[in-house]
Motif scaffolding. Structure first.
Motif, PDB file in Angstrom:
ATOM      1  N   CYS A 196      -6.939   6.586  -8.513  1.00 43.82           N
ATOM      2  CA  CYS A 196      -7.410   5.478  -7.668  1.00 43.82           C
ATOM      3  C   CYS A 196      -8.908   5.269  -7.809  1.00 43.82           C
ATOM      4  O   CYS A 196      -9.711   6.060  -7.321  1.00 43.82           O
ATOM      5  CB  CYS A 196      -7.075   5.730  -6.203  1.00 43.82           C
ATOM      6  SG  CYS A 196      -7.552   4.334  -5.173  1.00 43.82           S
TER       7      CYS A 196
ATOM      8  N   ASP B 148       1.228  -4.266   3.914  1.00 44.05           N
ATOM      9  CA  ASP B 148       0.166  -4.158   4.901  1.00 44.05           C
ATOM     10  C   ASP B 148      -0.428  -5.558   5.050  1.00 44.05           C
ATOM     11  O   ASP B 148      -1.062  -6.075   4.134  1.00 44.05           O
ATOM     12  CB  ASP B 148      -0.898  -3.171   4.391  1.00 44.05           C
ATOM     13  CG  ASP B 148      -2.031  -2.967   5.374  1.00 44.05           C
ATOM     14  OD1 ASP B 148      -1.741  -2.878   6.582  1.00 44.05           O
ATOM     15  OD2 ASP B 148      -3.196  -2.913   4.948  1.00 44.05           O
TER      16      ASP B 148
ATOM     17  N   PRO C 296      -5.976   2.391   4.043  1.00 44.68           N
ATOM     18  CA  PRO C 296      -5.432   1.059   3.727  1.00 44.68           C
ATOM     19  C   PRO C 296      -6.500   0.011   3.422  1.00 44.68           C
ATOM     20  O   PRO C 296      -6.308  -0.842   2.561  1.00 44.68           O
ATOM     21  CB  PRO C 296      -4.656   0.681   4.985  1.00 44.68           C
ATOM     22  CG  PRO C 296      -4.345   1.976   5.649  1.00 44.68           C
ATOM     23  CD  PRO C 296      -5.488   2.885   5.333  1.00 44.68           C
TER      24      PRO C 296
ATOM     25  N   GLU D  60       6.007   2.132  -1.396  1.00 48.16           N
ATOM     26  CA  GLU D  60       5.020   1.120  -1.029  1.00 48.16           C
ATOM     27  C   GLU D  60       5.493   0.335   0.181  1.00 48.16           C
ATOM     28  O   GLU D  60       6.658  -0.051   0.273  1.00 48.16           O
ATOM     29  CB  GLU D  60       4.784   0.178  -2.215  1.00 48.16           C
ATOM     30  CG  GLU D  60       4.080   0.902  -3.356  1.00 48.16           C
ATOM     31  CD  GLU D  60       3.806   0.000  -4.535  1.00 48.16           C
ATOM     32  OE1 GLU D  60       4.582  -0.938  -4.757  1.00 48.16           O
ATOM     33  OE2 GLU D  60       2.798   0.243  -5.226  1.00 48.16           O
TER      34      GLU D  60
ATOM     35  N   GLY E 235      -3.908  -2.391  -3.770  1.00 49.98           N
ATOM     36  CA  GLY E 235      -2.491  -2.647  -4.010  1.00 49.98           C
ATOM     37  C   GLY E 235      -2.089  -2.656  -5.471  1.00 49.98           C
ATOM     38  O   GLY E 235      -1.152  -3.352  -5.852  1.00 49.98           O
TER      39      GLY E 235
ATOM     40  N   CYS F 193      -7.529  -0.003  -0.190  1.00 43.72           N
ATOM     41  CA  CYS F 193      -6.482  -0.136  -1.206  1.00 43.72           C
ATOM     42  C   CYS F 193      -6.424  -1.564  -1.738  1.00 43.72           C
ATOM     43  O   CYS F 193      -6.446  -2.526  -0.983  1.00 43.72           O
ATOM     44  CB  CYS F 193      -5.143   0.247  -0.597  1.00 43.72           C
ATOM     45  SG  CYS F 193      -3.771   0.081  -1.740  1.00 43.72           S
TER      46      CYS F 193
ATOM     47  N   VAL G  41      -4.210   8.147   3.096  1.00 43.82           N
ATOM     48  CA  VAL G  41      -4.341   6.795   2.550  1.00 43.82           C
ATOM     49  C   VAL G  41      -5.323   6.022   3.430  1.00 43.82           C
ATOM     50  O   VAL G  41      -5.266   6.116   4.654  1.00 43.82           O
ATOM     51  CB  VAL G  41      -2.974   6.079   2.517  1.00 43.82           C
ATOM     52  CG1 VAL G  41      -3.136   4.632   2.064  1.00 43.82           C
ATOM     53  CG2 VAL G  41      -2.004   6.819   1.604  1.00 43.82           C
TER      54      VAL G  41
ATOM     55  N   ILE H 186       0.846  -1.194   0.000  1.00 40.92           N
ATOM     56  CA  ILE H 186       0.000   0.000   0.000  1.00 40.92           C
ATOM     57  C   ILE H 186       0.889   1.255   0.000  1.00 40.92           C
ATOM     58  O   ILE H 186       2.048   1.208   0.402  1.00 40.92           O
ATOM     59  CB  ILE H 186      -0.978   0.008   1.195  1.00 40.92           C
ATOM     60  CG1 ILE H 186      -0.218   0.140   2.517  1.00 40.92           C
ATOM     61  CG2 ILE H 186      -1.844  -1.243   1.212  1.00 40.92           C
ATOM     62  CD1 ILE H 186      -1.109   0.574   3.660  1.00 40.92           C
TER      63      ILE H 186
END
Lengths: 284, 127
Positions: A81, A120, A97, A117, A102, A100, A95, A63
């Motif tokens: 995104c 996570d 997480p 990056e 990835g 996300c 962000v 992430i």
């Protein structure tokens, strides 16, 4: 050959069937099958197959980490995104997480190279030997993590079948992304249903996913109790062979509640499953 | 002062939309001049992160306050990071009424998310 056991509706007997097939094949085939519990949000096949899970590996997604000193808040990352996992809010870039996926787009597109990056963790994958030489692997999603797909994807990558080894994938319920990821790459789809309106409703959806993905499919009717014409009609109209019927029996319910598979409750089912497997193999 | 309200229709005479991220429209109002513009909410059709997307819009407008019925954890975090104050409609039914109440200081400001997270089991992760 990879066989995925799915259902649409939860609680129709996917795991009971999947574990029973694995045990039946293990006794019959030169190489016992590889079993993947892909229901990473609530894996339970271990209750039936008793694996010794002696190997573990973390599953993490990469992430973005934003270096605020370099970030000019231009917003290119947020525009890119599609999951809105990164947002530029005035003079801050945030962000999220859990949203996300990835994909790395934000990192690649940042003109200031302000994004690196970091891994996570979202779960773990585990493997080991189970009953009768069955190779067993499963994924376990961490509590609070919303995305099961990366764990399933890693699980599928982590274990490889030996030549001639049958792979049994136990899918999660439903028809959303984790199910699609489990089905992807399968040679055959076994849809376990029950003769109820709920069972039929969700079977329709699951069968549609299988058709969309071009995977040949067949049906197992579990807890059959008299005839349910709507289900029979659906199967015949959609060219879904009914490969096995398991009756609604107290002794089966009791056995499953004690952690037994069908082949342990009724040893004759081993033959049923072997015959079903042969039938599937001949269909492909 | 510039504020953003979540509304059902893109005009001043509209009912309020109690949802933030999934509201149909976002009404940008200057409380001093009562000049306004309405935009359809870019978060409404998002597969996930709707609240964040809507918050991004509010921040991009340089608004100082957002008024809605409901702010989820992501929307709250995003709006807070942008320094945007959040107020809830309470009994206000339409946008004009809400603007009046806001100007009169009668709307309640929120200091935390007003609900838990949405079910986020499969936010649009394409297969």
């Amino acid at each position: 050959m990879i066989i995925t056991i799915a259902s649409g509706k939860g609680g129709t007997g996917k795991t009971t069937v999947a574990a029973s097939i694995a045990l039946s094949l293990a006794a019959e085939q030169p190489t016992p099958p590889l079993f993947l519990d892909c229901d990473v949000e609530a894996p339970n096949a271990h209750l039936f197959l008793h694996p010794k899970l002696d190997e573990q590996k973390d599953v993490a997604l990469l992430i973005p980490l934003v270096d605020e000193a370099k970030c000019t808040h231009c917003g290119k990352c947020a525009d890119a995104c599609q999951y809105h996992a990164i947002a530029v809010l005035g003079k801050k870039t945030l962000v999220f997480p859990q949203l996300c996926h990835g994909c790395g787009s934000c990192t690649a597109l940042c003109p200031e190279k302000a994004i690196t990056e970091i891994p996570d963790r979202m779960g773990v994958i585990e493997r080991g030997q189970a009953l009768v030489g069955i190779s067993f692997a499963r994924g376990v999603l961490d509590v609070g993590e919303p995305m099961a797909v990366p764990v399933i994807r890693q699980l599928k990558k982590w274990v490889t079948a030996q030549p001639g080894q049958v792979v049994i994938r136990d899918a999660p319920p439903g028809t959303s992304c984790p199910v699609v990821e489990t089905m992807r790459g399968s040679d055959y789809l076994l849809l376990v249903t029950e003769p109820t309106p709920f069972g039929l409703h969700d079977l329709r959806l699951a069968a549609q996913v299988g058709r969309e993905m071009g995977i040949p499919s067949g049906v197992i009717i579990n807890r059959e109790n008299g005839s349910y014409p709507a289900l029979e009609e659906f199967c015949s109209e959609n060219h879904l062979p009914v490969l096995l019927r398991i009756p609604f029996e107290r002794v089966i319910a009791e056995g499953v509640a004690q952690g037994k598979t069908l082949v342990e409750i009724h040893p004759k089912y081993a033959d049923h499953f072997i015959r079903m497997f042969t039938q599937i193999a001949s269909l492909l | 002062m510039k504020i953003v309200l979540t509304t059902v229709s893109p005009d001043l005479e509209t009912d309020v939309d109690p949802r933030f991220g999934r509201a149909a429209n976002l009404l940008v109002v200057d409380t001093d001049t009562l000049e306004w513009k309405a935009e359809s909410n870019p978060g409404a059709s998002a597969s996930g992160g709707a609240g964040i997307r809507a918050a991004q819009f509010v921040a991009d407008q340089h608004a100082q306050a957002a008024i809605s019925g409901d702010f989820g954890p992501h929307a709250f975090e995003a709006l807070q990071a942008a320094g945007i104050a959040m107020y809830v409609y309470g009994d206000c039914q339409n946008a004009q009424q809400a603007i009046e109440c806001f100007k009169a200081g009668q709307l309640q400001q929120v200091g935390g998310p007003t609900r838990g997270e949405c079910d986020s089991g499969h936010h649009g992760q394409s297969a």
